[in-house]
Scaffold this motif. Structure first.
Motif, PDB file in Angstrom:
ATOM      1  N   PHE A  80     -11.908  14.389  -5.453  1.00  0.00           N
ATOM      2  CA  PHE A  80     -11.172  13.895  -4.292  1.00  0.00           C
ATOM      3  C   PHE A  80      -9.686  14.146  -4.495  1.00  0.00           C
ATOM      4  O   PHE A  80      -9.211  14.293  -5.622  1.00  0.00           O
ATOM      5  CB  PHE A  80     -11.443  12.408  -4.018  1.00  0.00           C
ATOM      6  CG  PHE A  80     -11.193  11.491  -5.185  1.00  0.00           C
ATOM      7  CD1 PHE A  80      -9.932  11.005  -5.476  1.00  0.00           C
ATOM      8  CD2 PHE A  80     -12.255  11.094  -5.984  1.00  0.00           C
ATOM      9  CE1 PHE A  80      -9.721  10.133  -6.544  1.00  0.00           C
ATOM     10  CE2 PHE A  80     -12.064  10.234  -7.054  1.00  0.00           C
ATOM     11  CZ  PHE A  80     -10.788   9.748  -7.334  1.00  0.00           C
ATOM     12  N   VAL A  81      -8.976  14.226  -3.380  1.00  0.00           N
ATOM     13  CA  VAL A  81      -7.523  14.393  -3.435  1.00  0.00           C
ATOM     14  C   VAL A  81      -6.936  13.045  -3.821  1.00  0.00           C
ATOM     15  O   VAL A  81      -7.142  12.037  -3.141  1.00  0.00           O
ATOM     16  CB  VAL A  81      -6.959  14.894  -2.084  1.00  0.00           C
ATOM     17  CG1 VAL A  81      -5.437  14.934  -2.118  1.00  0.00           C
ATOM     18  CG2 VAL A  81      -7.526  16.269  -1.762  1.00  0.00           C
ATOM     19  N   SER A  82      -6.202  13.024  -4.933  1.00  0.00           N
ATOM     20  CA  SER A  82      -5.651  11.778  -5.453  1.00  0.00           C
ATOM     21  C   SER A  82      -4.177  11.590  -5.107  1.00  0.00           C
ATOM     22  O   SER A  82      -3.658  10.480  -5.193  1.00  0.00           O
ATOM     23  CB  SER A  82      -5.849  11.711  -6.971  1.00  0.00           C
ATOM     24  OG  SER A  82      -5.361  12.877  -7.593  1.00  0.00           O
ATOM     25  N   SER A 129      -0.434  13.139   3.682  1.00  0.00           N
ATOM     26  CA  SER A 129      -0.300  12.298   2.491  1.00  0.00           C
ATOM     27  C   SER A 129      -1.622  11.564   2.268  1.00  0.00           C
ATOM     28  O   SER A 129      -2.523  11.618   3.106  1.00  0.00           O
ATOM     29  CB  SER A 129       0.860  11.318   2.651  1.00  0.00           C
ATOM     30  OG  SER A 129       0.652  10.513   3.794  1.00  0.00           O
ATOM     31  N   VAL A 130      -1.714  10.889   1.129  1.00  0.00           N
ATOM     32  CA  VAL A 130      -2.952  10.217   0.732  1.00  0.00           C
ATOM     33  C   VAL A 130      -2.802   8.706   0.868  1.00  0.00           C
ATOM     34  O   VAL A 130      -1.764   8.144   0.512  1.00  0.00           O
ATOM     35  CB  VAL A 130      -3.292  10.555  -0.748  1.00  0.00           C
ATOM     36  CG1 VAL A 130      -4.422   9.688  -1.268  1.00  0.00           C
ATOM     37  CG2 VAL A 130      -3.650  12.013  -0.885  1.00  0.00           C
ATOM     38  N   ILE A 131      -3.851   8.080   1.362  1.00  0.00           N
ATOM     39  CA  ILE A 131      -3.922   6.622   1.385  1.00  0.00           C
ATOM     40  C   ILE A 131      -4.916   6.213   0.304  1.00  0.00           C
ATOM     41  O   ILE A 131      -6.125   6.452   0.434  1.00  0.00           O
ATOM     42  CB  ILE A 131      -4.391   6.096   2.755  1.00  0.00           C
ATOM     43  CG1 ILE A 131      -3.439   6.561   3.859  1.00  0.00           C
ATOM     44  CG2 ILE A 131      -4.511   4.569   2.728  1.00  0.00           C
ATOM     45  CD1 ILE A 131      -3.980   6.345   5.272  1.00  0.00           C
ATOM     46  N   ALA A 132      -4.395   5.656  -0.785  1.00  0.00           N
ATOM     47  CA  ALA A 132      -5.250   5.193  -1.892  1.00  0.00           C
ATOM     48  C   ALA A 132      -5.686   3.765  -1.584  1.00  0.00           C
ATOM     49  O   ALA A 132      -4.842   2.911  -1.290  1.00  0.00           O
ATOM     50  CB  ALA A 132      -4.476   5.257  -3.199  1.00  0.00           C
ATOM     51  N   ASP A 142      -0.698   6.243  -8.478  1.00  0.00           N
ATOM     52  CA  ASP A 142       0.533   5.775  -9.119  1.00  0.00           C
ATOM     53  C   ASP A 142       0.948   6.649 -10.302  1.00  0.00           C
ATOM     54  O   ASP A 142       2.135   6.791 -10.577  1.00  0.00           O
ATOM     55  CB  ASP A 142       0.378   4.316  -9.576  1.00  0.00           C
ATOM     56  CG  ASP A 142       0.305   3.339  -8.406  1.00  0.00           C
ATOM     57  OD1 ASP A 142       0.674   3.723  -7.268  1.00  0.00           O
ATOM     58  OD2 ASP A 142      -0.146   2.198  -8.627  1.00  0.00           O
ATOM     59  N   GLY A 143      -0.014   7.228 -11.004  1.00  0.00           N
ATOM     60  CA  GLY A 143       0.304   8.080 -12.148  1.00  0.00           C
ATOM     61  C   GLY A 143       0.595   9.524 -11.781  1.00  0.00           C
ATOM     62  O   GLY A 143       1.043  10.318 -12.612  1.00  0.00           O
ATOM     63  N   ALA A 144       0.382   9.885 -10.520  1.00  0.00           N
ATOM     64  CA  ALA A 144       0.508  11.282 -10.098  1.00  0.00           C
ATOM     65  C   ALA A 144       1.916  11.860 -10.219  1.00  0.00           C
ATOM     66  O   ALA A 144       2.058  13.013 -10.644  1.00  0.00           O
ATOM     67  CB  ALA A 144      -0.023  11.452  -8.678  1.00  0.00           C
TER      68      ALA A 144
END
Length: 174
Positions: A80-82, A129-132, A142-144
């Motif tokens: 998945f896209v993180s 953008s990504v919604i985690a 957060d670590g990306a």
């Protein structure tokens, strides 16, 4: 151009395969290169689902082989896209093996890859953008930025290596 943010689940991709004799090495385990091809394939599908555009693999951070995957087992990859930047996407892939006779499952490999969305002219294109949402997704999200900085540094080092060890003769370099 602004694109609407998407949840991680919209890119989630799962691929399973039976590990057959032609897929194995002399140890009776899945070839590492075969697994790497599976990883790139499932990650590309996840990135394309997220961007809904053509994508290209920009980098693979690493593939950490944690346990061998034996002949006769199944291998299941989840991607998945993180995280995203403007035109790039970080894709997380985890690989789980399963002994189909006993049901025993093991986390066998982890990988991060970067893909870039491209438009019809082959130029980088904006991505959502990504919604985690889950704790796992938030932790990866957060670590990306730190992983992205390490990628940038590694890419700069690769460019330097290319200048030093490329096809140009040292006296032809400017």
């Amino acid at each position: 151009m602004t694109v609407k943010a998407k949840s991680v689940r919209e890119s989630r991709t799962v691929k399973s395969s039976h590990v057959l004799p032609p897929d194995t090495n002399t140890h009776g385990t899945l070839f590492g290169g075969k697994l790497m091809a599976y990883i790139d394939d499932v990650a590309a599908i996840a990135a394309t689902r997220h961007a809904r555009q053509h994508v290209v693999t920009a980098s693979s951070d690493s593939v950490d082989f944690l346990h061998p995957i034996k002949e006769g087992y199944s291998v299941c990859l989840e991607a998945f896209v993180s995280w995203t930047h403007r035109t790039s996407m970080e894709v997380f892939v985890k690989v789980i093996s399963e002994n189909l006779l006993t049901g025993e499952r093991k986390l066998c490999a982890l990988s991060f890859l970067t893909f870039v969305a491209i438009d019809d002219q082959g130029k980088p294109a904006p991505v959502p953008s990504v919604i985690a949402e889950s704790e796992e997704e938030k932790w990866l999200f957060d670590g990306a930025p730190k992983r992205a900085e390490r990628r940038r540094k590694r890419r700069d080092e690769s460019k330097q290596l290319s200048r030093n060890f490329g096809t140009e003769k040292p006296w032809e370099r400017s």
